[in-house]
Design a protein around this motif. Structure first.
Motif, PDB file in Angstrom:
ATOM      1  N   UNK A   1     -34.809 -30.757 -14.892  1.00 44.99           N
ATOM      2  CA  UNK A   1     -35.595 -31.026 -15.793  1.00 44.99           C
ATOM      3  C   UNK A   1     -35.715 -31.512 -17.192  1.00 44.99           C
ATOM      4  N   UNK A   2     -34.207 -31.955 -17.564  1.00 41.80           N
ATOM      5  CA  UNK A   2     -33.942 -33.210 -18.632  1.00 41.80           C
ATOM      6  C   UNK A   2     -34.839 -34.026 -18.530  1.00 41.80           C
TER       7      UNK A   2
ATOM      8  N   UNK B   1     -37.118 -35.338 -21.638  1.00 43.88           N
ATOM      9  CA  UNK B   1     -36.943 -36.470 -22.635  1.00 43.88           C
ATOM     10  C   UNK B   1     -38.040 -37.284 -23.226  1.00 43.88           C
ATOM     11  N   UNK B   2     -39.102 -37.210 -21.564  1.00 38.41           N
ATOM     12  CA  UNK B   2     -39.985 -38.078 -21.437  1.00 38.41           C
ATOM     13  C   UNK B   2     -40.793 -37.611 -22.386  1.00 38.41           C
TER      14      UNK B   2
ATOM     15  N   UNK C   1     -48.799 -38.981 -17.579  1.00 38.14           N
ATOM     16  CA  UNK C   1     -47.623 -39.936 -17.437  1.00 38.14           C
ATOM     17  C   UNK C   1     -46.339 -39.422 -16.847  1.00 38.14           C
ATOM     18  N   UNK C   2     -45.769 -38.207 -17.328  1.00 33.70           N
ATOM     19  CA  UNK C   2     -44.424 -37.782 -16.680  1.00 33.70           C
ATOM     20  C   UNK C   2     -44.443 -37.502 -14.830  1.00 33.70           C
ATOM     21  N   UNK C   3     -46.227 -37.176 -15.029  1.00 28.02           N
ATOM     22  CA  UNK C   3     -46.281 -36.618 -13.251  1.00 28.02           C
ATOM     23  C   UNK C   3     -46.221 -38.158 -12.667  1.00 28.02           C
ATOM     24  N   UNK C   4     -47.218 -39.221 -12.617  1.00 26.44           N
ATOM     25  CA  UNK C   4     -47.192 -40.563 -12.478  1.00 26.44           C
ATOM     26  C   UNK C   4     -46.099 -41.431 -12.728  1.00 26.44           C
ATOM     27  N   UNK C   5     -45.233 -41.732 -13.373  1.00 28.31           N
ATOM     28  CA  UNK C   5     -44.361 -41.982 -13.698  1.00 28.31           C
ATOM     29  C   UNK C   5     -43.043 -41.510 -13.960  1.00 28.31           C
ATOM     30  N   UNK C   6     -42.497 -39.976 -13.475  1.00 37.56           N
ATOM     31  CA  UNK C   6     -40.920 -40.176 -13.801  1.00 37.56           C
ATOM     32  C   UNK C   6     -41.352 -38.593 -12.028  1.00 37.56           C
ATOM     33  N   UNK C   7     -42.570 -38.360 -11.996  1.00 37.28           N
ATOM     34  CA  UNK C   7     -42.406 -37.042 -10.909  1.00 37.28           C
ATOM     35  C   UNK C   7     -42.354 -37.734  -9.721  1.00 37.28           C
TER      36      UNK C   7
ATOM     37  N   UNK D   1     -39.266 -48.997   3.648  1.00 43.41           N
ATOM     38  CA  UNK D   1     -39.111 -49.707   2.032  1.00 43.41           C
ATOM     39  C   UNK D   1     -39.053 -48.739   1.004  1.00 43.41           C
ATOM     40  N   UNK D   2     -38.802 -47.022   1.419  1.00 38.58           N
ATOM     41  CA  UNK D   2     -38.660 -46.294   0.406  1.00 38.58           C
ATOM     42  C   UNK D   2     -37.106 -45.892   0.439  1.00 38.58           C
ATOM     43  N   UNK D   3     -36.321 -46.481  -0.666  1.00 39.15           N
ATOM     44  CA  UNK D   3     -35.277 -45.930  -0.982  1.00 39.15           C
ATOM     45  C   UNK D   3     -34.947 -44.188  -1.740  1.00 39.15           C
ATOM     46  N   UNK D   4     -33.482 -44.337  -1.437  1.00 39.07           N
ATOM     47  CA  UNK D   4     -33.223 -42.360  -1.835  1.00 39.07           C
ATOM     48  C   UNK D   4     -33.921 -42.863  -2.619  1.00 39.07           C
ATOM     49  N   UNK D   5     -33.675 -41.785  -3.483  1.00 38.47           N
ATOM     50  CA  UNK D   5     -33.608 -41.932  -4.858  1.00 38.47           C
ATOM     51  C   UNK D   5     -32.445 -40.813  -4.889  1.00 38.47           C
ATOM     52  N   UNK D   6     -31.448 -40.882  -5.775  1.00 37.53           N
ATOM     53  CA  UNK D   6     -30.484 -40.663  -6.841  1.00 37.53           C
ATOM     54  C   UNK D   6     -31.096 -39.716  -7.871  1.00 37.53           C
ATOM     55  N   UNK D   7     -30.597 -38.807  -8.716  1.00 38.34           N
ATOM     56  CA  UNK D   7     -30.794 -38.939 -10.534  1.00 38.34           C
ATOM     57  C   UNK D   7     -29.329 -37.234 -10.620  1.00 38.34           C
TER      58      UNK D   7
END
Length: 294
Positions: A184-185, A189-190, A199-205, A288-294
């Protein structure tokens, strides 16, 4: 105990039951189907006559077979370009709900646990020309009754909508789980930086859930290639074979017409087409789909 676990025989004994089942219900049926696809066996007689590649030549030269291939293509295109965007939209919508989120998840998931026969019959009543709910609603705006399941112009579309309604909820739950696992951070932050909800949905989520979207597309393609039950329940491939898919086309010949050899040739072609479609998807998109880590 540790000494026993170092023995390769122990590991082999653990996987043996699964290996036996895999061989019985996957490996053997595949090779059996390939063998019978080169025969003219009717599925009943004791003698099995070789037919060479005539079954495959007949299938590839049959216009009705290519109609069924086209209909499978419609399933894939509808899943990828209509169903998947709706899945993403409703997943984002539900993820932002503050109250009764569990109720919404249960509601959208409910159709996917219902029998396909029940779904087909239910939507058959909705599409009914005279008393169906859909035509009643259209009648309110002056549109004459449409024969949704008996008109070649609408029958395939009607099946696609029904199939999407049944399985969309299952995929929504998958995508929703991926969205809710994002810390959620990041969103907070966004928001502090002034980003709007869009913007949060398209650029982060969305970028963070690309891997699960890729899985959903892959499962949708696999489901489209083996679609049969919903077609059988709603139209039986009619009218005039216009809604046949490869699986229903195969069933008509292998079971109804006792052309078991020809039916197995169709099954092999379904297997090959599925491999080709999934391989192309993996090579062009999934890799081409990279593994996403956060």
């Amino acid at each position: 105990m540790n000494k026993a676990l170092r023995n390769p025989l122990v590991f082999f004994l653990f996987i043996l039951p699964a290996l036996i089942l895999f061989t019985m219900f996957f490996i053997y049926p595949i090779f059996s189907s390939i063998y019978y696809s080169f025969t003219s066996w009717n599925g009943v007689s004791e003698t099995v006559k070789s037919a060479g590649i005539s079954n495959f030549e007949k299938a590839l030269g049959d216009e009705r077979f290519w109609i069924s291939v086209k209909n499978n293509g419609f399933f894939i295109l509808f899943s990828c370009f209509v169903q998947v965007p709706l899945i993403i939209f409703f997943s984002l919508l539900i993820s932002n709900v503050k109250k009764l989120k569990g109720l919404y998840k249960t509601a959208v998931f409910m159709p996917s646990i219902m029998s396909t026969a029940v779904i087909g019959i239910l939507w058959g009543f909705i599409y009914e020309p005279n008393i169906g709910l859909l035509n009643k609603v259209l009648g309110l705006v002056g549109i004459d009754p449409l024969y949704w399941l008996s008109d070649e112009r609408f029958a395939m579309l009607s099946i696609l909508i029904t199939n999407a309604w049944q399985w969309t909820g299952f995929y929504i739950v998958m995508v929703l789980a991926a969205i809710l696992s994002i810390p959620g951070e990041l969103d907070e932050a966004a928001a502090i930086d002034g980003a709007t909800g869009f913007q949060r949905a398209t650029r982060i989520t969305l970028p963070l859930i690309v891997p699960i979207i890729s899985v959903v597309i892959m499962l949708s393609i696999a489901g489209a290639m083996k679609a049969a039950d919903i077609v059988i329940v709603m139209t039986k491939g009619g009218p005039a074979g216009s809604t046949d898919v490869m699986a229903t086309y195969m069933i008509k010949y292998a079971i109804t017409n006792f052309k078991y050899g020809y039916g197995n040739a169709i099954a092999v072609l379904i297997f090959v087409f599925t491999l080709v479609v999934t391989a192309v998807y993996q090579l062009l998109i999934a890799r081409r789909t990279e593994r996403i880590e956060y």
